[in-house]
Design a protein around this motif. Structure first.
Motif, PDB file in Angstrom:
ATOM      1  N   TYR A  38       0.833  -1.205   0.000  1.00 48.76           N
ATOM      2  CA  TYR A  38       0.000   0.000   0.000  1.00 48.76           C
ATOM      3  C   TYR A  38       0.868   1.257   0.000  1.00 48.76           C
ATOM      4  CZ  TYR A  38      -2.990   3.709   1.834  1.00 48.76           C
ATOM      5  OH  TYR A  38      -3.647   4.908   2.014  1.00 48.76           O
ATOM      6  N   GLN A  39       1.885   1.269   0.839  1.00 44.08           N
ATOM      7  CA  GLN A  39       2.745   2.448   0.921  1.00 44.08           C
ATOM      8  C   GLN A  39       3.532   2.684  -0.364  1.00 44.08           C
ATOM      9  OE1 GLN A  39       5.053   2.392   4.704  1.00 44.08           O
ATOM     10  NE2 GLN A  39       3.804   4.233   5.001  1.00 44.08           N
ATOM     11  N   ALA A  40       3.883   1.607  -1.053  1.00 43.31           N
ATOM     12  CA  ALA A  40       4.638   1.746  -2.298  1.00 43.31           C
ATOM     13  C   ALA A  40       3.805   2.397  -3.396  1.00 43.31           C
ATOM     14  CB  ALA A  40       5.133   0.369  -2.764  1.00 43.31           C
TER      15      ALA A  40
ATOM     16  N   ALA B 208      -4.666   1.674  -4.397  1.00 42.36           N
ATOM     17  CA  ALA B 208      -5.768   1.407  -3.471  1.00 42.36           C
ATOM     18  C   ALA B 208      -6.856   2.467  -3.602  1.00 42.36           C
ATOM     19  CB  ALA B 208      -5.249   1.358  -2.034  1.00 42.36           C
ATOM     20  N   HIS B 209      -6.464   3.732  -3.720  1.00 45.97           N
ATOM     21  CA  HIS B 209      -7.454   4.807  -3.818  1.00 45.97           C
ATOM     22  C   HIS B 209      -8.241   4.719  -5.126  1.00 45.97           C
ATOM     23  CE1 HIS B 209      -6.320   6.986  -0.151  1.00 45.97           C
ATOM     24  NE2 HIS B 209      -5.100   6.526  -0.409  1.00 45.97           N
TER      25      HIS B 209
ATOM     26  N   MET C  32      -3.646  -0.227   7.512  1.00 41.26           N
ATOM     27  CA  MET C  32      -2.725  -1.273   7.062  1.00 41.26           C
ATOM     28  C   MET C  32      -2.987  -1.629   5.595  1.00 41.26           C
ATOM     29  SD  MET C  32      -0.531  -1.936   9.443  1.00 41.26           S
ATOM     30  CE  MET C  32       0.207  -3.467   8.887  1.00 41.26           C
ATOM     31  N   GLY C  33      -3.450  -0.639   4.819  1.00 38.00           N
ATOM     32  CA  GLY C  33      -3.718  -0.844   3.405  1.00 38.00           C
ATOM     33  C   GLY C  33      -5.066  -1.454   3.099  1.00 38.00           C
ATOM     34  N   ILE C  34      -5.893  -1.675   4.122  1.00 33.49           N
ATOM     35  CA  ILE C  34      -7.209  -2.281   3.953  1.00 33.49           C
ATOM     36  C   ILE C  34      -8.267  -1.179   3.990  1.00 33.49           C
ATOM     37  CG2 ILE C  34      -8.862  -3.973   4.848  1.00 33.49           C
ATOM     38  CD1 ILE C  34      -6.479  -5.349   6.249  1.00 33.49           C
ATOM     39  N   PRO C  35      -9.203  -1.165   3.029  1.00 31.19           N
ATOM     40  CA  PRO C  35     -10.226  -0.114   3.037  1.00 31.19           C
ATOM     41  C   PRO C  35     -11.198  -0.264   4.202  1.00 31.19           C
ATOM     42  CG  PRO C  35     -10.720  -1.741   1.336  1.00 31.19           C
ATOM     43  CD  PRO C  35      -9.368  -2.098   1.893  1.00 31.19           C
TER      44      PRO C  35
END
Length: 200
Positions: free
Chosen positions: A44-46, A51-52, A63-66
């Motif tokens: 997610y951070q990369a 994700a958006h 933690m990258g989870i919606p």
């Protein structure tokens, strides 16, 4: 009132119309190490735009989870977050976090339908983990000194990341059923206030 426990009544004289609460959605659970969550967070951070683009309706990501728009806000204080991370270090039972594995296309670009792959329960715990990984939260070491993630050596990091944090999941596109499941999740531990409930 009985003072002796018996598993089954000797004579079936009870009212058969009485039915106790039941689960709303079938749930499965897998025993995964925290490392699985860490890998998702790194991904997610990369590329947060990925994700958006997929979940433009998400209230936020943990933690990258919606997280669904109808989930309660982040409410844990620093003490609660630190205690949870300390529990992870000591190998305490962390319970499980609950996600919805159902996903479908919204028919517009890469956007997925609302509530696809959402985090239903465990937002406060996963957010604590995220804060810890980002050095926004310190946990006391054996010498009584507060330490953030970046100060810890790889051996201890591996130990932490190998800790089991179970993932439970449902699979449903029915928002009302997801909302009801969300409302039931914390009833036995820390009930949500009326304004934090998701039922319409």
């Amino acid at each position: 009132m009985s003072t002796t426990f018996t598993r089954y009544a000797d004579d079936e004289i009870s009212d058969s119309t009485i039915q106790m609460p039941q689960r709303i959605l079938a749930t499965s659970t897998h025993q995964y190490p925290i490392d699985v969550l860490a890998g998702r967070f790194e991904k997610y951070q990369a590329d947060p735009s990925y994700a958006h683009d997929h979940y433009p309706w998400a209230a936020r990501f943990v933690m990258g989870i919606p997280v669904a728009s109808w989930a309660r806000p982040l409410v844990w204080n620093v003490g609660q977050k630190s205690r949870f991370i300390a529990a992870e270090w000591t190998g305490s039972d962390l319970g499980s976090y609950l996600t919805n594995e159902c996903f479908s296309s919204a028919g517009v670009g890469r956007t997925l339908a609302e509530n696809s792959e959402i985090l239903i329960d465990g937002q406060q715990r996963l957010h604590s983990l995220e804060e810890y990984f980002l050095d926004r939260l310190a946990v006391t070491d054996l010498q009584g000194q507060p330490k953030v993630w970046s100060e810890i050596g790889n051996g201890e990091r591996r130990r932490f990341l190998s800790t089991i944090f179970a993932q439970s999941y449902v699979s449903s596109g029915d928002e009302e059923a997801l909302r009801k499941t969300y409302n039931l999740c914390a009833m036995g531990v820390m009930s949500r206030t009326h304004d934090q409930r998701a039922a319409r």
